[in-house]
Each structure stands twice: as C-alpha cells, then as structure tokens.
Design a protein around this motif. Sequence first.
Motif, mmCIF file in Angstrom:
data_model
loop_
_atom_site.group_PDB
_atom_site.id
_atom_site.type_symbol
_atom_site.label_atom_id
_atom_site.label_comp_id
_atom_site.label_asym_id
_atom_site.label_seq_id
_atom_site.Cartn_x
_atom_site.Cartn_y
_atom_site.Cartn_z
ATOM 1 N N ARG A 149 -20.052 3.458 -61.068
ATOM 2 C CA ARG A 149 -20.556 2.096 -60.926
ATOM 3 C C ARG A 149 -20.817 1.477 -62.298
ATOM 4 N NH1 ARG A 149 -21.551 -0.575 -55.859
ATOM 5 N NH2 ARG A 149 -20.255 0.652 -54.441
ATOM 6 N N PRO A 150 -20.524 0.171 -62.463
ATOM 7 C CA PRO A 150 -20.713 -0.466 -63.777
ATOM 8 C C PRO A 150 -22.175 -0.621 -64.130
ATOM 9 C CG PRO A 150 -20.066 -2.084 -62.123
ATOM 10 C CD PRO A 150 -19.929 -0.742 -61.476
ATOM 11 N N THR A 151 -22.445 -0.758 -65.434
ATOM 12 C CA THR A 151 -23.802 -0.939 -65.932
ATOM 13 C C THR A 151 -23.993 -2.388 -66.371
ATOM 14 O OG1 THR A 151 -23.110 -0.216 -68.141
ATOM 15 C CG2 THR A 151 -23.997 1.461 -66.659
ATOM 16 N N TYR A 210 -23.286 -8.180 -58.866
ATOM 17 C CA TYR A 210 -22.014 -8.499 -59.521
ATOM 18 C C TYR A 210 -20.945 -8.686 -58.461
ATOM 19 C CZ TYR A 210 -21.535 -3.423 -58.955
ATOM 20 O OH TYR A 210 -21.520 -2.148 -58.443
ATOM 21 N N LEU A 237 -14.267 -7.781 -59.180
ATOM 22 C CA LEU A 237 -13.748 -7.573 -60.532
ATOM 23 C C LEU A 237 -12.429 -8.299 -60.755
ATOM 24 C CD1 LEU A 237 -11.143 -5.494 -60.306
ATOM 25 C CD2 LEU A 237 -12.913 -3.787 -60.028
ATOM 26 N N ILE A 274 -20.217 -8.221 -66.716
ATOM 27 C CA ILE A 274 -20.098 -6.817 -67.096
ATOM 28 C C ILE A 274 -18.657 -6.605 -67.539
ATOM 29 C CG2 ILE A 274 -20.139 -4.444 -66.255
ATOM 30 C CD1 ILE A 274 -22.088 -5.485 -64.038
ATOM 31 N N THR A 275 -18.467 -6.029 -68.699
ATOM 32 C CA THR A 275 -17.120 -5.699 -69.145
ATOM 33 C C THR A 275 -17.058 -4.214 -69.492
ATOM 34 O OG1 THR A 275 -17.608 -6.312 -71.437
ATOM 35 C CG2 THR A 275 -16.649 -8.015 -70.031
ATOM 36 N N ALA A 276 -15.918 -3.626 -69.226
ATOM 37 C CA ALA A 276 -15.732 -2.203 -69.507
ATOM 38 C C ALA A 276 -14.260 -1.934 -69.739
ATOM 39 C CB ALA A 276 -16.235 -1.351 -68.339
ATOM 40 N N TRP A 335 -11.432 0.594 -68.741
ATOM 41 C CA TRP A 335 -11.170 1.587 -67.718
ATOM 42 C C TRP A 335 -9.748 2.120 -67.793
ATOM 43 C CZ3 TRP A 335 -13.343 -0.317 -62.321
ATOM 44 C CH2 TRP A 335 -14.730 -0.179 -62.328
ATOM 45 N N ASP A 367 -10.943 5.788 -63.610
ATOM 46 C CA ASP A 367 -12.183 5.025 -63.492
ATOM 47 C C ASP A 367 -12.082 4.020 -62.352
ATOM 48 O OD1 ASP A 367 -13.394 6.185 -65.886
ATOM 49 O OD2 ASP A 367 -11.924 5.001 -66.983
ATOM 50 N N TYR A 398 -14.277 4.146 -58.873
ATOM 51 C CA TYR A 398 -15.086 3.008 -58.455
ATOM 52 C C TYR A 398 -14.764 2.615 -57.010
ATOM 53 C CZ TYR A 398 -16.404 -1.880 -57.896
ATOM 54 O OH TYR A 398 -16.896 -3.063 -57.394
#
Length: 248
Positions: free
Chosen positions: A18-20, A132, A135, A185-187, A189, A193, A197
């Motif tokens: 899960r994203p932070t 959120y 995506l 939120i950006t990540a 992946w 990942d 998710y």
Amino acid sequence: MAPKDLFSAQSGLYKKFRPTYPPELYQQLRSLLQTHELAWDCGTGNGQVAAELAKFFTHVHATDISEQQLSKASASDRITYHLMPAEHTTFPDNSFDLITVGQAVHWFDFEKFYQEVNRVAKPGAILALWGYGVLSISPEVDALFNHFYSGTVGPYWDFERRYVDEGYTTIPFPFQEEPAFTGAITAQWALPDFEGYLNSWSSVQSYIRKNGENPVNGFMEQVKEVWPENETKEVRFPVFSRIGRIKK
C-alpha cells in the motif's frame, strides 16, 4: 451491524504494497494545532499514519478492528495499539488534539463515529479524514487498469467504495471545515509492486472467493505487453481530504 473487516486476510500484502502518504499532509496537520500532546489514529491498519504522528506527538493511540493488521504494525513507545472499533472506544472524554483516519472512514458508521469523535476530542481539536483515488501510470497501462478496476472487479467492490471514487465529497461532515489537503502520492514501481498492490484489494479477494481464481494473473499478462518486466514506472495517486475543527 458489525463493522467490516476486509483486509485481515491480506494484511501482509497490505503492509508491503500500500502507498504511503506525502510528508506535506502531516506538515499541514501540524500547522493547524497549538498543542501536540495526544493523537488518535482510527482504522490504523498496520500503523503507517500512527508512526508519522508519533514523530511530533507526545503519544498516539491507534485503533483497528483487525488483529492481523495490528500484528504487522511497528512497535513504538510513543504508540499504543488497540483492537477496537472506531465507533466505540474506551478513551476518556476530551482527550485528543488530533483525530485522523487515512483511507478508512468510508467503512465506518458515520453517525456513531462522529458521536465518538465529539466525545473524545478536546475543544478545538482537528479531525482529518483523507484517502487516495485511482492511480495513473501511463496512457497504455491506465487504459488496461481502468477496465480491470471498473469492469473485471468492479462488481466486487463493496458499496462504500463509491465514497472513495467521489473523493469524500459526498460523506457527511458536520464540522467547521478547514482548508483541505490536496496533493499526490508518487512512487517508482516495478511490475511486482503493481501486482502486489492489486492483490491487496478487497474486490480482488472477493472475486477469488466467488470464482476460485485470481483475476490479477490474467490482467498482469496483458500489462506485460505494454510494461517491460525490467522497467520501473512512476505511479501517481491523487490525495483528497476533509479536515474540520471540533467546536464544543
């Protein structure tokens, strides 16, 4: 009606994939408060938000209905975890400077939760609810993803998911509103990942229970046609919120 526990079964996936939330969210909350003595994080899951609050609060109480989720939370002498519903707690009246709910309030009984908030909050305390949305990665991946989200597993989302899709604009919120936090939120992946998710979704787990197979497996084969296995991509989740001050 008993509260829904849709994440115990995949609590390990939930913690890992899960994203932070962005640090700017916590900075905004901190700026709204005059004292930082006691915070309550409701629906804490694996304690992600509680750990951030503990960086600037004397102590944090964190509650959840999932024993499995709480078992994944990081221990801290500044956090006390409680297995209890957000609507009925054992906290004293007028206790908290800040009450937070990250990506969870849509599962609560709003009326009963807000009654509890009014009971345990200090006069002038802040209640912050956030989540959120869907995506975005790239036009090619997004087209496949949106069909999977709305079509393949769309019928398997619980009705409360609509509050997330509507950015919490339609939830009741009987408090004096403060400026909302908006951001993302950006990540970065890789494919595992993204797959992890998806497997943390309650709708995917519902699909598996009903059909005896995991829809993520076939979907990922489609994604690999537009996302090379050795490539990482930026993933972006829009963040929405409702922030209010509790007057007594």
